[in-house]
Scaffold this active site. Sequence first.
Site, PDB file in Angstrom:
ATOM      1  N   LYS A 181     -51.555 -38.912   8.113  1.00  8.24           N
ATOM      2  CA  LYS A 181     -51.132 -37.638   8.706  1.00  8.24           C
ATOM      3  C   LYS A 181     -51.172 -37.811  10.222  1.00  8.24           C
ATOM      4  O   LYS A 181     -52.237 -37.761  10.843  1.00  8.24           O
ATOM      5  CB  LYS A 181     -52.079 -36.511   8.261  1.00  8.24           C
ATOM      6  CG  LYS A 181     -52.004 -35.220   9.086  1.00  8.24           C
ATOM      7  CD  LYS A 181     -50.628 -34.592   9.081  1.00  8.24           C
ATOM      8  CE  LYS A 181     -50.626 -33.301   9.923  1.00  8.24           C
ATOM      9  NZ  LYS A 181     -50.672 -33.570  11.388  1.00  8.24           N
ATOM     10  N   GLU A 257     -64.361 -40.407  14.271  1.00  5.46           N
ATOM     11  CA  GLU A 257     -64.389 -40.741  15.701  1.00  5.46           C
ATOM     12  C   GLU A 257     -64.012 -39.469  16.430  1.00  5.46           C
ATOM     13  O   GLU A 257     -62.850 -39.066  16.462  1.00  5.46           O
ATOM     14  CB  GLU A 257     -63.422 -41.888  15.997  1.00  5.46           C
ATOM     15  CG  GLU A 257     -63.703 -42.570  17.325  1.00  5.46           C
ATOM     16  CD  GLU A 257     -62.850 -42.004  18.436  1.00  5.46           C
ATOM     17  OE1 GLU A 257     -63.392 -41.213  19.245  1.00  5.46           O
ATOM     18  OE2 GLU A 257     -61.663 -42.338  18.503  1.00  5.46           O
ATOM     19  N   CYS A 291     -60.875 -40.095  24.554  1.00  8.19           N
ATOM     20  CA  CYS A 291     -62.245 -39.777  24.142  1.00  8.19           C
ATOM     21  C   CYS A 291     -63.264 -40.656  24.848  1.00  8.19           C
ATOM     22  O   CYS A 291     -64.438 -40.294  24.935  1.00  8.19           O
ATOM     23  CB  CYS A 291     -62.380 -39.926  22.626  1.00  8.19           C
ATOM     24  SG  CYS A 291     -61.860 -41.536  22.009  1.00  8.19           S
ATOM     25  N   GLU A 388     -65.576 -31.455  27.283  1.00  5.37           N
ATOM     26  CA  GLU A 388     -64.684 -32.597  27.470  1.00  5.37           C
ATOM     27  C   GLU A 388     -63.413 -32.128  28.172  1.00  5.37           C
ATOM     28  O   GLU A 388     -62.639 -31.351  27.610  1.00  5.37           O
ATOM     29  CB  GLU A 388     -64.364 -33.221  26.110  1.00  5.37           C
ATOM     30  CG  GLU A 388     -63.655 -34.543  26.180  1.00  5.37           C
ATOM     31  CD  GLU A 388     -63.509 -35.187  24.808  1.00  5.37           C
ATOM     32  OE1 GLU A 388     -63.293 -36.417  24.742  1.00  5.37           O
ATOM     33  OE2 GLU A 388     -63.597 -34.472  23.791  1.00  5.37           O
TER      34      GLU A 388
END
Length: 486
Positions: A181, A257, A291, A388
Site C-alpha cells: 500500500k 519504523e 524521520c 517532529e
Amino acid sequence: MSEHDIIDRVRKHLLVGGRWRASADGSVFGVSDPGTGATLCEVADGQADDAKAAVETAVEAQDEWAATPPRQRGEILRRAWQLMTDRTDELATLMTLEMGKSLTESRAEVAYAADYFRWFSEEAVRIDGNYKRTPDGSARMIVTRQPVGPCLLITPWNFPLAMGTRKIGPAIAAGCTMIVKPAQLTPLSMLALADLLAEAGVPDGVVNVVPSTSASRVVNPVLADPRIRKMSFTGSTEVGRMLVEQCAPNLQRMSMELGGNAAFLVFSDADLDAAVEGAVTAKMRNNGESCVAANRFLVQSSVAEEFTRKLTDRMAELRMGHGTQPDVVVGPLVNEGQRATVSELVEDAVSRGARATTGGEPGGGDGYFYRPTVLADVPDDARILREEVFGPVAPVTTFADEDEALAGANDTEYGLVGYVFTRDLDRAIRVGEGLATGMVGINTGLVSNASAPFGGVKASGFGREGGDEGLAEYLETKYLSLALRS
C-alpha cells in the site's frame, strides 16, 4: 525522455495477481506536483474488494514462491538492482515530480533504494540454520528458517522508492508474497517499481500494489485476514499505534519504523566546519522531510555562537526552487498542510523568544516552499523541540556539559537516531552508548546504509530494516527434533 513521457509510461492501475486493473468501482484520484500544485495524472483508487483480491492472490502464490530456490530469488533481485541503476534518471525525475525533492536528492535515493535489492540478492542464499546433538545424545536438533508468509507493506510518501525496496527486498529474498500500500501522495514511484520487478522476473501474485485515497479501506480487510502473517509500516507514531492494535487479534508480526526527534550534539572539541556540513546533511536531506532528520541542535555553550553563525551562512546559501531545475538543493514541501505545520512550529518558537537568523518564512512561487531556517535562542517550552517538524528548520539550543547534553537529547518519547560531533573517542563511545536511540551517527550526518540495521526504540518503533536483521524480520525459526533409535 521528457517529463510528460516519463509520467505517461507509468502504469496507473492496481497490480493484482500479475494483472494491471482498474479499481473495483472504477474510481481514480489525482497525483500532484508539489512544486507547482498542478495535477500530474490520475491513478486507480483501490477499494476494499481490491484489497481482498490482493490477499487471495498473495496467499495463492505463497507456497510456490517459498519453494523457489534462494539463488533464483537472489537473481531476480540482482536484475531489479541493475534495471533501477540503468533507469536512474527516469526514476529520479518521476520521484521529483510527485514528491518535490531535487533531482540530486532523487538520484541519490534511486541508488540507495537499488542497493537494498543488491544487498538482499546476496543475502537470499545465506539464510542459515543449524544441526546439533541434544545434551543427552538421544536426538538431533535441526533449526531452519522459513518465510513468515504473506505480508502487508505500507510505505510513506517521503522516500517512495527506498522505503519500498527496504521492505520488498527482504520479503522477496525470504520467499514471502506481499501486498504493498503506497502513500496516496506518491504512488507513481511504487507503480513504476512494481512494473520493473515484473520485468526482472518476479512471478505473478508475489508483489501486489494497491494505491488508495483511504489507507484504512485497504489496510483493514488485509489485516483482518489471519492468512496475512506480517505487517511492515513506515509512518507516524500515531498511525503506528493504531496498526499495532489491528495486528493484535491475529497476532501478526510487525515491523514499525515510526517518528523521530533526532538530537544533533556538538561538543566544544568538535571540528565545527565538519559539524556544520554534517548538520546540513542531517537536517536538509529530503528538504528536512525525513524521520532521521536532525530536529534539535544541542551545542555546547562555548561554541554555540560560532556554530550558529556558520550554520546560518551555510543554510542561507542553499538554492530553493522546483526540484527539476539545475543546482536546486531545496525543493518544496510535499503539500500545503505540511508547510502550514512547519510555519506554525516556527511561529510558536519565535513567539516564545527564538530568533530566526535566516529564513523563518514560506518561500515564493506556486509550490509549497519554505525557506531554509535556523532558529537561535530557542526556549525549552517551544513546541518545535517536542514535535517532529518535518521541514527545513534547525532549532539551536545549548548545553553546559556531557551529562546535560545526554539528558536533553533523551528528553523525548522518540528514539530513532542521534548525532554526535566530537574529537574525543572516549566521549563518542560514552555518548553513543548513552543515547536512547536505535542508531547513532558519530561525526557524520548520514547513517542510512542497506547493509546496516535501520530502526529505533521507544515511540520510534521496533524491528529493523536492512542488514542481516532486516532479513530475519521476514523469517520464522522452526525446530525439528529427530529421535534416534537405540
